[in-house]
Design an enzyme around this catalytic site. Structure first.
Site, mmCIF file in Angstrom:
data_model
loop_
_atom_site.group_PDB
_atom_site.id
_atom_site.type_symbol
_atom_site.label_atom_id
_atom_site.label_comp_id
_atom_site.label_asym_id
_atom_site.label_seq_id
_atom_site.Cartn_x
_atom_site.Cartn_y
_atom_site.Cartn_z
ATOM 1 C CG HIS A 96 -1.815 1.305 1.438
ATOM 2 N ND1 HIS A 96 -3.160 1.064 1.102
ATOM 3 C CD2 HIS A 96 -1.652 2.478 1.930
ATOM 4 C CE1 HIS A 96 -3.667 2.228 1.387
ATOM 5 N NE2 HIS A 96 -2.808 2.993 1.984
ATOM 6 C CD GLU A 97 2.473 3.403 3.789
ATOM 7 O OE1 GLU A 97 2.849 4.731 3.194
ATOM 8 O OE2 GLU A 97 1.324 3.203 4.373
ATOM 9 C CG HIS B 149 0.114 6.169 -0.752
ATOM 10 N ND1 HIS B 149 -1.092 6.625 -1.207
ATOM 11 C CD2 HIS B 149 -0.198 5.657 0.483
ATOM 12 C CE1 HIS B 149 -1.981 6.770 -0.347
ATOM 13 N NE2 HIS B 149 -1.510 5.834 0.688
ATOM 14 C CD GLU C 93 -5.425 5.811 2.317
ATOM 15 O OE1 GLU C 93 -4.461 6.120 1.974
ATOM 16 O OE2 GLU C 93 -5.416 4.880 3.191
HETATM 17 ZN ZN LIG Z 1 -2.601 5.115 2.348
#
Ligand SMILES: [Zn+2]
Length: 264
Positions: free
Chosen positions: A126-127, A130, A190
């Site tokens: 997830h990081e 981004h 997100e």
């Molecule tokens: Zn996030």
């Protein structure tokens, strides 16, 4: 020219020259070059390493490195750097981050909530997503537009002039908690990081269904006395679990062997 008009003209010419598409096909306004973002990321990471305690626990480091390496092995080569650098911070914070320029930070407190390698791979995926989706560039570009004329990258990084913008820059990079300027990722970013991150971790051989348990653990931990720091910059939304389940159902069987990253 009146200020408002000047701002509009500037915004229009910037928008025409800097439009880009995110990994999910969304239009993005990106005002900074990859080099600018990489050096901001690297410089911020150096600061984090100077200011926070780095874990020397061999087992914990080996575990986090193993999971992070397996995940980053699925990411196409990025401009500006060869390898992702991974550092474990010794802190009860339930937190992790990834920065442009290939920097990843994981706090030991996260390992109490991300209970196995699949859940840790969910967070790292997830990081990284981004970063791959240029979200910090986008956030910085939006704040730049709001203060048209502010040219953060024209100021020498580390100069006293830059110091006044450090909080905003750190916040855009997702490190605001450490610098007292919080800028939570928006719902769109997100969701994008969830989707792209899930693909990366699944390609690496981790179990994507564990992403559901991870976010449930995170929600459960937020009922305690110290809510997870990760949730302050990565707010959960009501349909996250539903959206993840839908995405998991569409993932192909990548046929990757599960990495052997045991915790103990
Ligand atoms: Zn996030």
């Amino acid at each position: 020219m009146p200020n408002l008009l000047k701002t509009t003209v500037l915004a229009t010419s910037i928008a025409l020259s800097a439009c880009s598409a995110s990994p999910t096909g969304r239009n993005q306004l990106l005002l900074f070059s990859d080099q600018d973002m990489s050096s901001l990321g690297a410089q911020s990471f150096d600061q984090m390493k100077q200011q926070q305690k780095v874990s020397t626990d061999k087992k914990v480091n080996a575990y986090v490195q193993c999971v992070a390496k397996s995940v980053t092995s699925q990411v196409p080569k990025q401009p500006g750097f060869n390898e992702w650098e991974v550092v474990v911070f010794d802190s009860d914070q339930v937190n992790a981050f990834a920065l442009p320029g290939g920097k990843i930070g994981v706090y030991t407190g996260l390992l109490k909530v991300a209970k196995n390698e699949d859940q840790l791979a969910t967070v790292i995926g997830h990081e990284i997503a981004h970063v791959l989706a240029d979200h910090s560039n986008e956030r910085l570009s939006q704040s730049q537009l709001a203060n048209a004329g502010l040219q953060i990258t024209n100021i020498a990084l580390g100069s006293s002039e830059y110091a006044q913008y450090r909080g905003a820059t750190m916040a855009a990079l997702g490190l605001g908690l450490q610098y007292g300027v919080l800028l939570p990722y928006g719902r769109t970013q997100e969701s994008e990081a969830d989707i792209v991150g899930l693909e990366i971790m699944a390609k690496a051989g981790f179990d994507p269904t564990e992403s559901i348990s991870l976010w449930k653990n995170m929600a459960a931990a937020s009922g305690g006395q110290q809510p997870p720091e990760l949730l302050s910059t990565h707010p959960s939304h009501s349909t996250r679990i539903q959206d993840l389940s839908a995405k998991i159902n569409t993932l192909p069987n990548y046929g990757a062997q599960k990495p052997n990253c045991s915790k103990s």
